[in-house]
Design an enzyme around this catalytic site. Sequence first.
Site, short mmCIF file in Angstrom:
data_model
loop_
_atom_site.label_atom_id
_atom_site.label_comp_id
_atom_site.label_asym_id
_atom_site.label_seq_id
_atom_site.Cartn_x
_atom_site.Cartn_y
_atom_site.Cartn_z
N ASP A 127 48.15 115.38 62.11
CA ASP A 127 47.15 115.17 63.16
C ASP A 127 47.08 113.69 63.52
OD1 ASP A 127 45.37 115.94 65.08
OD2 ASP A 127 43.70 116.30 63.73
N HIS B 247 45.15 123.11 71.54
CA HIS B 247 44.17 122.88 70.48
C HIS B 247 43.13 124.01 70.54
CE1 HIS B 247 45.65 118.75 70.07
NE2 HIS B 247 44.85 118.60 69.01
N HIS C 92 49.38 112.85 66.69
CA HIS C 92 48.94 112.14 67.89
C HIS C 92 49.41 110.68 67.83
CE1 HIS C 92 46.12 115.15 69.64
NE2 HIS C 92 46.09 115.59 68.38
N HIS D 93 52.48 118.46 64.89
CA HIS D 93 51.16 118.07 65.41
C HIS D 93 50.81 116.67 64.91
CE1 HIS D 93 47.10 119.61 66.94
NE2 HIS D 93 46.88 118.36 66.57
N ASP E 185 48.35 108.06 69.46
CA ASP E 185 47.26 107.11 69.39
C ASP E 185 46.42 107.27 68.12
OD1 ASP E 185 46.69 109.56 70.57
OD2 ASP E 185 44.95 108.81 71.65
N GLY F 47 40.98 117.18 72.91
CA GLY F 47 39.62 116.74 73.17
C GLY F 47 38.61 117.75 72.64
N GLU G 134 39.62 124.83 65.96
CA GLU G 134 39.36 123.71 65.05
C GLU G 134 37.85 123.55 64.93
OE1 GLU G 134 40.37 118.95 64.52
OE2 GLU G 134 40.59 119.89 66.48
#
Length: 383
Positions: free
Chosen positions: A304, A212, A25, A23, A27, A185, A215
């Site tokens: 993350d 996701h 990202h 996991h 960006d 998101g 969380e």
Amino acid sequence: MSTPTPVPVTPETIRDVPKVLLHDHLDGGLRPGTVVELAEASGYRGLPTTDPAALGVWFREAADSGSLERYLETFAHTCGVMQDQDALVRVAAECAQDLAADGVVYAEVRYAPELFTEHGLDLPTIVETVQAGFREGERRAAADGRTVRIGTLLCAMRQNARASEIAELAVRYRDAGVVGFDIAGPEAGFPPTRTLDAFDYLRRENAHFTIHAGEAFGLPSIWEAIQHCGAERLGHGVRIIDDITVDGDGKAHLGPLASYVRDRRIPLEMCPSSNLQTGAATSIGEHPFGLLADLRFRVTVNTDNRLMSGCTVTSELAALVDAFGYGWADLRRFTINAMKSAFIGFDERLAIIDDVIKPAYAPLVGDWRASRPTAPAGRPAPR
């Protein structure tokens, strides 16, 4: 014969062992200096500072708000400088290099192609460009003496309406290094069942996906992700702790959803530092990871967003070691958990476990089982 001196579990020694990341990202993992240079090259004027060191601090502090929504706002800047092919290649290549330098041997890195279309790139071009960047990064890492393999997860943004389109893109490119699909998101107000058509399509196409869930939102998002959508893994999943009670004697009692997640060995893509920033936990020592690991959930350790959290896989593992007193056998278990849960073929996963992970950990844990057993002719080795 003298007994070998035990190797201490420190950030330096953790960095040297093979690690697996599920996991992360794309960006959310840029180098601050790269953000500054790409902003200058593209004419992006939104950065709060052009000093790389100060920018790195800004990202961490801005993300450290206790709110998932505020946390997600920091991505306006990273996505803002990732709108052309040169930028995408550079960011993907540097991602692979940085993970390899941290001792990661296999990683699944995710991103939302729909976030990089502002300057006219179409979705297939974005995917092909990022894949080219990952392959370049793998080559650079190999030239530096480190082997890393990057698999890609394509994300759909749950607040938008492009999930089916992105799911089809993931299937189209699954033979080119795209190993699965995800939705990301804000969770609150955007349950995974809003994109049920995409998950139905992926199941029909025998494609892998994670979601996701659990969380910022609680047990209902986990339940929907698993029971309605068929998620193979849970992105974060930290709120499964809400279905576990611990009595005065320290005995844990699992509710029906927690029992189902544990019994079915559904992997939890846990990201401790990120959870502190978004308010899902108050400290590493109080993070549910400790109890979930003790209860033998299939926990995995992840970053993350390395830029926003100022972390690496090594630093996340080191923080857990400090908080819970884990040793090499525990770190090996978390690493094998992750590799078992990866979205590549069984033989490929097994090869990395048997040929890379176990041999590296064997001298650290003194485990004779780390060597491959010999099987009788015509029969597979026991596992």
